[in-house]
Design a protein around this motif. Structure first.
Motif, PDB file in Angstrom:
ATOM      1  N   ILE A  65       0.817  -1.312  -0.141  1.00 35.93           N
ATOM      2  CA  ILE A  65       0.124  -0.010  -0.176  1.00 35.93           C
ATOM      3  C   ILE A  65       0.856   1.236   0.133  1.00 35.93           C
ATOM      4  CG2 ILE A  65      -1.454   1.252   1.310  1.00 35.93           C
ATOM      5  CD1 ILE A  65      -2.628  -1.564   2.576  1.00 35.93           C
ATOM      6  N   ALA A  66       1.921   1.172   0.911  1.00 39.66           N
ATOM      7  CA  ALA A  66       2.843   2.368   0.931  1.00 39.66           C
ATOM      8  C   ALA A  66       3.532   2.372  -0.412  1.00 39.66           C
ATOM      9  CB  ALA A  66       4.041   2.032   1.955  1.00 39.66           C
ATOM     10  N   PHE A  67       3.944   1.324  -1.301  1.00 36.29           N
ATOM     11  CA  PHE A  67       4.449   1.605  -2.705  1.00 36.29           C
ATOM     12  C   PHE A  67       3.415   2.199  -3.477  1.00 36.29           C
ATOM     13  CE2 PHE A  67       7.057  -2.810  -2.570  1.00 36.29           C
ATOM     14  CZ  PHE A  67       8.021  -1.899  -1.526  1.00 36.29           C
ATOM     15  N   ALA A  68       2.198   2.024  -3.216  1.00 33.40           N
ATOM     16  CA  ALA A  68       0.965   2.561  -4.172  1.00 33.40           C
ATOM     17  C   ALA A  68       1.028   4.056  -4.052  1.00 33.40           C
ATOM     18  CB  ALA A  68      -0.202   1.741  -3.914  1.00 33.40           C
ATOM     19  N   ALA A 124      13.092   3.730  -3.629  1.00 33.68           N
ATOM     20  CA  ALA A 124      14.073   2.977  -4.266  1.00 33.68           C
ATOM     21  C   ALA A 124      13.741   2.219  -5.462  1.00 33.68           C
ATOM     22  CB  ALA A 124      14.945   2.225  -3.275  1.00 33.68           C
ATOM     23  N   ASN A 125      12.581   1.668  -5.142  1.00 30.65           N
ATOM     24  CA  ASN A 125      12.149   0.536  -6.394  1.00 30.65           C
ATOM     25  C   ASN A 125      11.737   1.405  -7.586  1.00 30.65           C
ATOM     26  OD1 ASN A 125      11.410  -2.282  -6.188  1.00 30.65           O
ATOM     27  ND2 ASN A 125      10.883  -1.610  -4.272  1.00 30.65           N
ATOM     28  N   VAL A 126      11.358   2.544  -7.442  1.00 29.97           N
ATOM     29  CA  VAL A 126      11.030   3.336  -8.500  1.00 29.97           C
ATOM     30  C   VAL A 126      12.141   3.826  -9.259  1.00 29.97           C
ATOM     31  CG1 VAL A 126       9.941   5.470  -9.628  1.00 29.97           C
ATOM     32  CG2 VAL A 126       8.730   4.035  -8.069  1.00 29.97           C
ATOM     33  N   VAL A 242       1.706  -2.244 -19.012  1.00 30.15           N
ATOM     34  CA  VAL A 242       2.881  -2.504 -18.121  1.00 30.15           C
ATOM     35  C   VAL A 242       2.689  -2.436 -16.671  1.00 30.15           C
ATOM     36  CG1 VAL A 242       5.257  -1.705 -17.499  1.00 30.15           C
ATOM     37  CG2 VAL A 242       4.545  -1.509 -19.806  1.00 30.15           C
ATOM     38  N   LEU A 243       1.726  -1.677 -16.108  1.00 32.87           N
ATOM     39  CA  LEU A 243       1.239  -1.536 -14.991  1.00 32.87           C
ATOM     40  C   LEU A 243       0.444  -2.665 -14.483  1.00 32.87           C
ATOM     41  CD1 LEU A 243      -0.589   1.636 -13.659  1.00 32.87           C
ATOM     42  CD2 LEU A 243      -1.600  -0.751 -13.201  1.00 32.87           C
ATOM     43  N   ALA A 244      -0.521  -3.060 -15.292  1.00 33.31           N
ATOM     44  CA  ALA A 244      -1.148  -4.428 -15.019  1.00 33.31           C
ATOM     45  C   ALA A 244      -0.353  -5.588 -14.905  1.00 33.31           C
ATOM     46  CB  ALA A 244      -2.188  -4.607 -16.052  1.00 33.31           C
ATOM     47  N   TYR A 245       0.684  -5.685 -15.984  1.00 36.09           N
ATOM     48  CA  TYR A 245       1.552  -6.898 -15.810  1.00 36.09           C
ATOM     49  C   TYR A 245       2.142  -6.779 -14.446  1.00 36.09           C
ATOM     50  CZ  TYR A 245       4.420 -10.539 -17.438  1.00 36.09           C
ATOM     51  OH  TYR A 245       5.190 -11.709 -17.512  1.00 36.09           O
ATOM     52  N   MET A 246       2.858  -5.371 -14.024  1.00 33.47           N
ATOM     53  CA  MET A 246       3.551  -5.486 -12.810  1.00 33.47           C
ATOM     54  C   MET A 246       2.529  -5.791 -11.490  1.00 33.47           C
ATOM     55  SD  MET A 246       6.184  -4.489 -11.173  1.00 33.47           S
ATOM     56  CE  MET A 246       6.479  -4.152  -9.494  1.00 33.47           C
ATOM     57  N   GLY A 247       1.279  -5.384 -11.755  1.00 32.41           N
ATOM     58  CA  GLY A 247       0.384  -5.730 -10.700  1.00 32.41           C
ATOM     59  C   GLY A 247       0.153  -7.077 -10.170  1.00 32.41           C
ATOM     60  N   VAL A 357      11.381   9.129 -19.337  1.00 31.38           N
ATOM     61  CA  VAL A 357      10.466   8.300 -19.426  1.00 31.38           C
ATOM     62  C   VAL A 357      10.243   6.951 -18.372  1.00 31.38           C
ATOM     63  CG1 VAL A 357       8.853   7.310 -21.144  1.00 31.38           C
ATOM     64  CG2 VAL A 357       9.864   9.359 -21.606  1.00 31.38           C
ATOM     65  N   ALA A 358      11.587   6.461 -18.722  1.00 39.22           N
ATOM     66  CA  ALA A 358      11.420   5.225 -17.619  1.00 39.22           C
ATOM     67  C   ALA A 358      11.167   5.543 -16.480  1.00 39.22           C
ATOM     68  CB  ALA A 358      12.974   4.727 -17.956  1.00 39.22           C
ATOM     69  N   ALA A 359      11.831   6.453 -15.751  1.00 39.95           N
ATOM     70  CA  ALA A 359      11.469   7.051 -14.277  1.00 39.95           C
ATOM     71  C   ALA A 359      10.043   7.213 -14.234  1.00 39.95           C
ATOM     72  CB  ALA A 359      12.140   8.102 -14.039  1.00 39.95           C
ATOM     73  N   ARG A 360       9.226   7.858 -15.095  1.00 39.91           N
ATOM     74  CA  ARG A 360       7.788   8.061 -15.029  1.00 39.91           C
ATOM     75  C   ARG A 360       6.962   6.920 -15.302  1.00 39.91           C
ATOM     76  NH1 ARG A 360       9.113  13.065 -17.802  1.00 39.91           N
ATOM     77  NH2 ARG A 360       8.781  12.033 -19.578  1.00 39.91           N
ATOM     78  N   LEU A 361       7.450   5.910 -15.869  1.00 41.18           N
ATOM     79  CA  LEU A 361       6.856   4.824 -16.307  1.00 41.18           C
ATOM     80  C   LEU A 361       7.017   3.668 -15.116  1.00 41.18           C
ATOM     81  CD1 LEU A 361       5.111   2.652 -18.004  1.00 41.18           C
ATOM     82  CD2 LEU A 361       7.308   2.072 -19.035  1.00 41.18           C
ATOM     83  N   SER A 362       8.239   3.639 -14.435  1.00 40.92           N
ATOM     84  CA  SER A 362       8.532   2.939 -13.345  1.00 40.92           C
ATOM     85  C   SER A 362       7.488   3.500 -12.400  1.00 40.92           C
ATOM     86  CB  SER A 362       9.876   3.162 -13.058  1.00 40.92           C
ATOM     87  OG  SER A 362      10.100   2.278 -11.806  1.00 40.92           O
ATOM     88  N   GLY A 363       7.462   4.535 -11.994  1.00 39.23           N
ATOM     89  CA  GLY A 363       6.611   5.314 -10.861  1.00 39.23           C
ATOM     90  C   GLY A 363       5.091   5.025 -11.236  1.00 39.23           C
ATOM     91  N   MET A 364       4.593   5.172 -12.352  1.00 48.35           N
ATOM     92  CA  MET A 364       3.211   4.745 -12.547  1.00 48.35           C
ATOM     93  C   MET A 364       2.824   3.430 -12.292  1.00 48.35           C
ATOM     94  SD  MET A 364       1.311   4.868 -16.027  1.00 48.35           S
ATOM     95  CE  MET A 364      -0.426   4.097 -16.464  1.00 48.35           C
ATOM     96  N   ALA A 365       3.610   2.523 -12.941  1.00 46.38           N
ATOM     97  CA  ALA A 365       3.299   1.158 -13.041  1.00 46.38           C
ATOM     98  C   ALA A 365       3.693   0.459 -11.501  1.00 46.38           C
ATOM     99  CB  ALA A 365       4.462   0.362 -14.069  1.00 46.38           C
ATOM    100  N   GLN A 366       4.461   1.101 -10.564  1.00 45.67           N
ATOM    101  CA  GLN A 366       4.699   0.446  -9.519  1.00 45.67           C
ATOM    102  C   GLN A 366       3.854   0.991  -8.595  1.00 45.67           C
ATOM    103  OE1 GLN A 366       8.704  -0.565  -7.880  1.00 45.67           O
ATOM    104  NE2 GLN A 366       9.733   0.662  -9.631  1.00 45.67           N
TER     105      GLN A 366
END
Length: 421
Positions: A65-68, A124-126, A242-247, A357-366
């Motif tokens: 939840i904190a990640f989200a 750190a994950n993002v 990508v978000l759905a796959y990560m989830g 863009v990778a950072a923004r995608l990582s933040g959104m997907a995670q």
């Protein structure tokens, strides 16, 4: 003199990159162990705190939840203060959270400390996938595989050692679960020191790949079509895949890593062996992570995201049909889990054109992905409490793996986020 200078130049270039790789891997070593150490200790925590199975599922879900909640902040913090300092601050917060949740006394310490741990891990994950994209752009799948293998390996180690540590004789009885959870963060101070040193090397470098990548992205004119959306990555269909796959892959992993030890105990395996089962799940996932670069190469890359959960489905079918081969199915599932994680992190870079863009995608997907994943441990515990048995919760895992297969068919197509029509 000129030849001598040319011979000495490559080490000066390589040394900062090697230092950054060491720092990245040390951070990776701390990204799962504070979470994976909880599952094998659930019975001890339950006995001490008097909590229900559903409540224990919530304790495991708090970091997710904190990640989200926190993940969307990572990119803005990085843009404002720099990636290096923000990752360093997250490591300091991780050390404080690990200490806080282990403080005896009020039960609130466990919950509040876990919130801080999850928040620190989220940052750190993002940011680490963006670091890989910028500093190892020529080796993204390989660097990501080593990153996720390190993450899985040390997560496995934490799962295996926490129960023996909790049983160590302190002279007045066993150390208990609090000291065991504290031990799961033993490498955090080392990561802090090495990351700080590596960041210093990076700042002195005459030209940083990360700076060049971000500057290039900032200078690029807005793309047409999907890239022109005012919602940015949140308005991009590929980003949502990508978000759905990560989830769904994260939901499956955290259900198993949280509840595998109690499931093992229900099959008559001793507590130490049950903790070892969780460790072996993640040791096997290390192998899955390392094979991922080969899966994401050539024509197989199109189908790999969908084929990987098929292995997990086979493991779950075996666990339900032939539970006597418990360890074999755990190891098989670990291969699927490790490959799923490495694929998710690779997609953050492979579906992005630039580090920014990778950072923004990582933040959104995670952010969205871990919001999905947080449902898993709680739902699993709720189904276990409601039905009094393991069949329905395990069938729920099968359902989630089926969803991962379906999403994998879509996300496997080679397209880029914010790339226009």
């Amino acid at each position: 003199m000129g030849g001598e200078a040319r011979e000495q130049a490559p080490p000066r270039v390589r040394r900062p990159r090697l230092a950054l790789l060491a720092a990245v891997l040390l951070v990776a070593a701390n990204l799962r162990s504070p979470i994976t150490g909880v599952g094998p200790l659930l019975n001890q925590i339950a006995a001490d705190l008097g909590t229900t199975e559903a409540a224990l599922g919530l304790l495991a879900a708090i970091p997710l939840i904190a990640f989200a909640v926190v993940s969307p902040l990572a990119h803005a913090l990085s843009a404002r203060f720099g990636t290096g300092p923000v990752v360093l601050a997250s490591l300091v917060a991780l050390a404080l959270g690990t200490l806080w949740r282990s403080v005896p006394g009020a039960e609130a310490n466990v919950w509040a400390g876990t919130v801080l741990v999850g928040s620190a891990l989220a940052i750190a994950n993002v940011l680490l996938p963006a670091v890989i994209k910028s500093d190892f752009a020529d080796r993204v799948p390989a660097a990501t595989a080593v990153f996720t293998a390190t993450l899985s390996g040390f997560g496995a180690l934490a799962s295996g050692v926490v129960v023996p540590v909790s049983h160590l004789d302190a002279g007045h009885g066993p150390l208990g679960w609090r000291w065991a959870l504290l031990a799961s963060g033993a490498l955090v101070p080392v990561a802090i020191a090495v990351w700080a040193a590596a960041h210093g090397l990076r700042r002195r470098a005459p030209s940083s790949a990360a700076s060049a990548g971000v500057a290039h992205d900032a200078a690029r004119p807005p793309a047409s079509g999907r890239g022109a959306s005012r919602l940015g990555v949140w308005g991009d269909g590929v980003a949502w895949q990508v978000l759905a796959y990560m989830g769904v892959q994260a939901m499956t992993f955290y259900m198993l890593v949280t509840w595998l030890a109690p499931l093992s105990l229900s099959n008559g395996r001793p507590e130490v062996v049950a903790g070892a089962d969780v460790m072996l799940l993640q040791v096997s996932s290390l192998g899955g992570s390392l094979v991922t670069p080969f899966l994401l190469r050539g024509g197989l890359a199109r189908w790999a995201p969908a084929l990987i959960p098929v292995v997990g489905l086979a493991a779950m079918a075996g666990l339900l049909a032939v539970p006597g081969l418990f360890l074999a199915w755990v190891l098989l599932f670990g291969l699927s889990s490790g490959a799923s994680l490495a694929t998710s992190f690779s997609l953050f870079s492979l579906r992005a054109g630039t580090p920014a863009v990778a950072a923004r995608l990582s933040g959104m997907a995670q952010s969205g992905g871990y919001a999905i994943a947080a449902v898993g441990p709680v739902a699993f515990g709720g189904l276990l409490t409601a039905t009094g048995g393991w069949l329905v919760p395990l069938l729920f895992v099968v359902l989630v793996l089926g969803a991962q297969l379906a999403v994998g068919l879509a996300v496997g197509r080679e397209r880029h986020v914010l790339a226009g029509p």
